[in-house]
Write an enzyme that holds these catalytic residues in place. Structure first.
Site, PDB file in Angstrom:
ATOM      1  CG  HIS A  34     -15.600 -17.806   5.508  1.00  0.00           C
ATOM      2  ND1 HIS A  34     -14.867 -16.892   4.796  1.00  0.00           N
ATOM      3  CD2 HIS A  34     -16.852 -17.268   5.641  1.00  0.00           C
ATOM      4  CE1 HIS A  34     -15.624 -15.839   4.501  1.00  0.00           C
ATOM      5  NE2 HIS A  34     -16.824 -16.040   5.009  1.00  0.00           N
ATOM      6  CB  SER A  63     -20.273 -12.101  10.738  1.00  0.00           C
ATOM      7  OG  SER A  63     -19.908 -12.182   9.409  1.00  0.00           O
ATOM      8  CG  LEU A  64     -19.630  -7.538   7.480  1.00  0.00           C
ATOM      9  CD1 LEU A  64     -19.834  -7.079   6.043  1.00  0.00           C
ATOM     10  CD2 LEU A  64     -18.293  -7.025   8.008  1.00  0.00           C
ATOM     11  NE  ARG A  98     -20.696 -15.937   9.390  1.00  0.00           N
ATOM     12  CZ  ARG A  98     -20.422 -15.325   8.237  1.00  0.00           C
ATOM     13  NH1 ARG A  98     -21.041 -14.201   7.916  1.00  0.00           N
ATOM     14  NH2 ARG A  98     -19.543 -15.817   7.411  1.00  0.00           N
ATOM     15  CD  GLU A 130     -24.045 -13.196   0.662  1.00  0.00           C
ATOM     16  OE1 GLU A 130     -24.073 -13.591   1.835  1.00  0.00           O
ATOM     17  OE2 GLU A 130     -23.205 -12.397   0.235  1.00  0.00           O
ATOM     18  NE  ARG A 189     -21.298 -18.812   3.336  1.00  0.00           N
ATOM     19  CZ  ARG A 189     -20.961 -17.625   3.714  1.00  0.00           C
ATOM     20  NH1 ARG A 189     -20.215 -17.475   4.785  1.00  0.00           N
ATOM     21  NH2 ARG A 189     -21.314 -16.572   3.033  1.00  0.00           N
ATOM     22  CG  HIS A 198     -16.930 -19.154   1.728  1.00  0.00           C
ATOM     23  ND1 HIS A 198     -17.126 -19.434   0.388  1.00  0.00           N
ATOM     24  CD2 HIS A 198     -17.676 -18.052   1.987  1.00  0.00           C
ATOM     25  CE1 HIS A 198     -17.953 -18.532  -0.122  1.00  0.00           C
ATOM     26  NE2 HIS A 198     -18.305 -17.681   0.828  1.00  0.00           N
TER      27      HIS A 198
HETATM   28  P1  FAD Z   1     -12.101  -8.438  12.497  1.00  0.00           P
HETATM   29  O1  FAD Z   1     -12.696  -7.615  11.451  1.00  0.00           O
HETATM   30  O2  FAD Z   1     -11.385  -9.660  12.081  1.00  0.00           O
HETATM   31  O3  FAD Z   1     -11.111  -7.548  13.340  1.00  0.00           O
HETATM   32  C1  FAD Z   1     -10.271  -8.104  14.310  1.00  0.00           C
HETATM   33  C2  FAD Z   1      -9.249  -7.078  14.713  1.00  0.00           C
HETATM   34  O4  FAD Z   1      -8.513  -7.551  15.831  1.00  0.00           O
HETATM   35  C3  FAD Z   1      -8.225  -6.777  13.646  1.00  0.00           C
HETATM   36  O5  FAD Z   1      -8.016  -5.385  13.641  1.00  0.00           O
HETATM   37  C4  FAD Z   1      -6.979  -7.511  14.122  1.00  0.00           C
HETATM   38  O6  FAD Z   1      -5.792  -6.963  13.658  1.00  0.00           O
HETATM   39  C5  FAD Z   1      -7.129  -7.351  15.608  1.00  0.00           C
HETATM   40  N1  FAD Z   1      -6.407  -8.330  16.411  1.00  0.00           N
HETATM   41  C6  FAD Z   1      -6.440  -9.675  16.350  1.00  0.00           C
HETATM   42  N2  FAD Z   1      -5.634 -10.210  17.275  1.00  0.00           N
HETATM   43  C7  FAD Z   1      -5.077  -9.175  17.945  1.00  0.00           C
HETATM   44  C8  FAD Z   1      -4.151  -9.080  18.999  1.00  0.00           C
HETATM   45  N3  FAD Z   1      -3.615 -10.146  19.566  1.00  0.00           N
HETATM   46  N4  FAD Z   1      -3.776  -7.846  19.424  1.00  0.00           N
HETATM   47  C9  FAD Z   1      -4.285  -6.727  18.853  1.00  0.00           C
HETATM   48  N5  FAD Z   1      -5.165  -6.766  17.845  1.00  0.00           N
HETATM   49  C10 FAD Z   1      -5.572  -7.976  17.402  1.00  0.00           C
HETATM   50  N6  FAD Z   1     -19.241 -11.313   6.888  1.00  0.00           N
HETATM   51  C11 FAD Z   1     -20.361 -10.722   6.440  1.00  0.00           C
HETATM   52  O7  FAD Z   1     -21.274 -10.441   7.227  1.00  0.00           O
HETATM   53  N7  FAD Z   1     -20.482 -10.410   5.117  1.00  0.00           N
HETATM   54  C12 FAD Z   1     -19.516 -10.686   4.208  1.00  0.00           C
HETATM   55  O8  FAD Z   1     -19.658 -10.375   3.046  1.00  0.00           O
HETATM   56  C13 FAD Z   1     -18.339 -11.319   4.658  1.00  0.00           C
HETATM   57  N8  FAD Z   1     -17.349 -11.624   3.795  1.00  0.00           N
HETATM   58  C14 FAD Z   1     -16.172 -12.125   4.274  1.00  0.00           C
HETATM   59  C15 FAD Z   1     -15.117 -12.316   3.405  1.00  0.00           C
HETATM   60  C16 FAD Z   1     -13.905 -12.755   3.879  1.00  0.00           C
HETATM   61  C17 FAD Z   1     -12.762 -12.958   2.932  1.00  0.00           C
HETATM   62  C18 FAD Z   1     -13.740 -13.015   5.256  1.00  0.00           C
HETATM   63  C19 FAD Z   1     -12.423 -13.483   5.795  1.00  0.00           C
HETATM   64  C20 FAD Z   1     -14.800 -12.851   6.131  1.00  0.00           C
HETATM   65  C21 FAD Z   1     -16.015 -12.399   5.644  1.00  0.00           C
HETATM   66  N9  FAD Z   1     -17.099 -12.191   6.500  1.00  0.00           N
HETATM   67  C22 FAD Z   1     -18.233 -11.606   6.029  1.00  0.00           C
HETATM   68  C23 FAD Z   1     -16.949 -12.363   7.939  1.00  0.00           C
HETATM   69  C24 FAD Z   1     -16.706 -10.990   8.579  1.00  0.00           C
HETATM   70  O9  FAD Z   1     -15.823 -10.261   7.772  1.00  0.00           O
HETATM   71  C25 FAD Z   1     -16.131 -11.082   9.962  1.00  0.00           C
HETATM   72  O10 FAD Z   1     -16.802 -12.031  10.725  1.00  0.00           O
HETATM   73  C26 FAD Z   1     -16.236  -9.735  10.666  1.00  0.00           C
HETATM   74  O11 FAD Z   1     -15.699  -8.742   9.850  1.00  0.00           O
HETATM   75  C27 FAD Z   1     -15.499  -9.803  11.988  1.00  0.00           C
HETATM   76  O12 FAD Z   1     -15.399  -8.514  12.505  1.00  0.00           O
HETATM   77  P2  FAD Z   1     -14.638  -8.304  13.874  1.00  0.00           P
HETATM   78  O13 FAD Z   1     -14.613  -6.858  14.115  1.00  0.00           O
HETATM   79  O14 FAD Z   1     -15.203  -9.190  14.889  1.00  0.00           O
HETATM   80  O15 FAD Z   1     -13.169  -8.874  13.586  1.00  0.00           O
HETATM   81  C1  SIN Z   2     -19.208 -14.108   0.878  1.00  0.00           C
HETATM   82  O1  SIN Z   2     -19.184 -13.027   0.277  1.00  0.00           O
HETATM   83  O2  SIN Z   2     -19.404 -15.194   0.351  1.00  0.00           O
HETATM   84  C2  SIN Z   2     -18.957 -14.092   2.336  1.00  0.00           C
HETATM   85  C3  SIN Z   2     -20.175 -13.711   3.029  1.00  0.00           C
HETATM   86  C4  SIN Z   2     -20.096 -14.071   4.481  1.00  0.00           C
HETATM   87  O3  SIN Z   2     -19.168 -14.744   4.915  1.00  0.00           O
HETATM   88  O4  SIN Z   2     -21.015 -13.688   5.202  1.00  0.00           O
END
Ligand code: FAD
Ligand code: SIN
Length: 540
Positions: free
Chosen positions: A337, A377-378, A372, A113, A276, A230
């Site tokens: 994004h 972020s995962l 980032r 990437e 990005r 993004h």
């Molecule tokens: P989230 O996974 O967003 O979880 C948040 C949780 O909080 C959810 O369960 C939600 O329902 C809950 N929540 C929110 N508000 C409330 C509330 N008020 N009350 C109760 N619950 C609530 N990152 C990578 O590293 N690799 C990738 O390939 C990648 N691809 C992506 C593709 C897309 C389409 C998107 C949108 C993001 C991508 N990212 C990627 C970014 C990454 O997915 C996120 O940054 C990461 O998953 C965030 O994890 P998290 O646990 O912090 O939050």
């Molecule tokens: C993507 O698959 O392009 C998203 C990857 C990321 O947000 O880290």
């Protein structure tokens, strides 16, 4: 009646699930409140993969260096080191727990990437990495008897007593009424705020609630001006902005303008794999130059069978919109994004409010700086989810859970504080209209390109909106929009995900983090993470 548990985790994405598992493994009772069904989160939709140092030609220094470069001078090196070093450990653990990353000839398969100097991105089921991570973590969480998962439990505010977070207020999905739950500590894992913008790759749950709730609870919020757009979200009329993963460009995808010309060479020598923010701004410039609302991602040089297998979800979704990724030009444009900023934490997820922790996209650990690195972020959610769980356990083992009948933070009795907050159809309608307005203003005035005028106008609009009687969720939403615009106005330079057309260059004076706190003017700090416990002691 109020509820009681040992630890409250808000959110069930990668950070929330990983934190819960850490807590429950110690024998604690953990209640996970989540807004929608358990799997609904940004994590679920993650496509490209997870960056980790596991391939033979890679090492921690290289991953750290790539992260620091992407962060444009604002990463905290210690936070980056923690991410990379702990990242490998926690990914290996995830593999032991049964996650199925894609393999080639039995060996883990790594993809490329933007801004990564090595192929170090693990992926699962082609482009469904997030879904597989959620599946594996939920399966692991189910083995922990202490975890109670409450889906459709929307949290609206944090309960703070004598400067300490002791619980949360949420809408009980079964009673269909507001309710309180108390515990030794609260871990915010509510994810990002992509929904603040009209066009976003994020699902509807990503409204930044945790950042606003933490702000109202008195926590410091850092670096909100840095928003990652993004470059390649599918741009089809009236359809959500489905992400076309950066990994598609990693595998050889090319960006073309409406005349079919490849244009990235006019903007950056790294072409489609430039960082990005650069690709997004180049697309905006190209759209302006050619008078269009999209550019095109061209995957036609790649074999259809390969694309179908490598990007099955994208292939299938594009088919739904009558596009064959192997044959058609795919219309794309940038969309919000990822939030680099969030609730300021130390390296263990501690916020500046005692009893309150934050992990994942809701937090600002100093890992991402101003921009980032893709697929970090995962990894962040996994590493800092686990670390915040560990810290919550060690910090609060002696803490006695408050009697739930005590008065709440505002001096209201429990019943008084709850009775006005039951949503009704009319207030839902107003809330939708308010959010729609905010999203448009954010897109038009606080978006990929900003300047002093646009930001001041946005802030004036947000002030006006705030004057109305708003539901808690609308107030949280518009408050967060104000905080983003305020930070963007304060930062008179361009860096990473923040681009000011009136200050297009980087300025060394601004090599600092913005910090916002309720009741105080915006300020700056040399680094994000600091010894929160020492600072709290010093204040006492
Ligand atoms: P989230 O996974 O967003 O979880 C948040 C949780 O909080 C959810 O369960 C939600 O329902 C809950 N929540 C929110 N508000 C409330 C509330 N008020 N009350 C109760 N619950 C609530 N990152 C990578 O590293 N690799 C990738 O390939 C990648 N691809 C992506 C593709 C897309 C389409 C998107 C949108 C993001 C991508 N990212 C990627 C970014 C990454 O997915 C996120 O940054 C990461 O998953 C965030 O994890 P998290 O646990 O912090 O939050
Ligand atoms: C993507 O698959 O392009 C998203 C990857 C990321 O947000 O880290």
């Amino acid at each position: 009646m109020a509820l009681e548990t040992d630890y409250i985790v808000i959110g069930s994405g990668v950070a929330g699930l990983r934190a819960s598992i850490e807590l429950a493994a110690s024998g604690a009772r953990v209640t996970v409140l989540t807004k929608d069904k358990a799997s609904e989160s940004n994590t679920e939709y993650a496509q490209g993969g997870v960056a980790v140092v596991l391939s033979d030609d890679d090492n921690a220094e290289l991953h750290e260096e790539d992260t620091l470069i992407a962060g444009a001078g604002l990463c905290d090196p210690q936070a980056v080191e923690t991410l990379v070093e702990d990242g490998t450990k926690y990914i290996k653990q995830l593999i032991e727990w049964g996650i199925e990353f894609d393999r080639e000839g039995g060996k883990l398969a790594f993809t490329q990437e933007a801004a990564h100097s090595r192929r170090r991105i693990l992926h699962a089921h082609g482009d469904s990495t997030g879904k597989e991570i959620v599946r594996a973590l939920i399966a692991r969480a189910r083995q922990e008897k202490g975890i109670v998962l409450m889906p459709f439990a929307n949290t609206e505010s944090l309960i703070v007593r004598d400067g300490r977070c002791v619980g949360v207020r949420f809408l009980d999905p079964i009673l269909r009424a507001p309710r309180e739950i108390f515990g030794r500590a609260v871990i915010l894992c509510t994810g990002g705020a992509g929904q603040l913008y009209l066009h976003t790759t994020n699902p509807p749950v990503a409204t930044g609630d945790g950042m606003a709730m933490a702000y109202f609870a008195g926590a410091e919020i850092a670096d909100l001006e840095f928003v990652q757009f993004h470059p390649t979200a599918l741009s089809v009329e009236n359809a959500p902005r489905f992400l076309l993963s950066e990994a598609m460009r990693g595998e050889g995808g090319i960006l073309r303008n409406k005349f079919g010309a490849r244009f990235m060479g006019d903007y950056d020598e790294r072409l489609e794999l430039a960082p990005r923010d650069i690709v997004s701004r180049s697309i905006v410039a190209e759209m302006r130059k050619t008078g269009t609302r999209e550019v095109f991602l061209d995957m036609t040089a790649l074999d259809e069978e390969f694309l179908k297998e490598r990007f099955p979800k994208i292939y299938e979704t594009c088919r739904f919109y009558n596009l064959n990724i192997a044959k058609d030009m795919l219309p794309v444009s940038p969309a919000s994004h990822y939030c680099m900023g969030g609730v300021r934490t130390d390296l263990h997820g501690r916020t500046t409010v005692e009893g309150l922790y934050a992990a994942g996209e809701v937090s600002c650990t100093g890992v991402h700086g101003a921009n980032r690195l893709a697929s970090n972020s995962l990894l962040e959610g996994l590493v800092f989810g686990a670390r915040s769980g560990q810290a919550a356990l060690t910090d609060n083992s002696e803490f006695k859970i408050q009697d739930s009948k005590f008065n709440t933070q505002n001096g209201e009795s429990e019943n008084e504080s709850l009775k006005t907050k039951i949503p009704n159809p009319k207030s839902e309608e107003i809330s939708t209209a308010v959010k729609k307005r905010v999203k448009r203003v954010m897109w038009e005035r606080v978006g990929i390109l900003r300047d002093k005028d646009s930001l001041k106008r946005a802030l004036r609009e947000f002030e006006q909106i705030s004057e109305a009687k708003l539901s808690t969720s609308s107030r949280n939403f518009v408050t967060l929009a104000k905080l983003v615009a305020t930070a963007a106005l304060w930062r008179e330079e361009s860096r990473g995900g923040h681009f000011r057309t009136d200050f297009p260059a980087k300025d060394e004076q601004f090599r600092v983090h913005s910090v916002q706190k309720l009741g105080a003017p915006i300020s700056s700090s040399a680094q994000v993470n600091f010894d929160v416990r020492k600072a709290n002691e010093a204040q006492k």
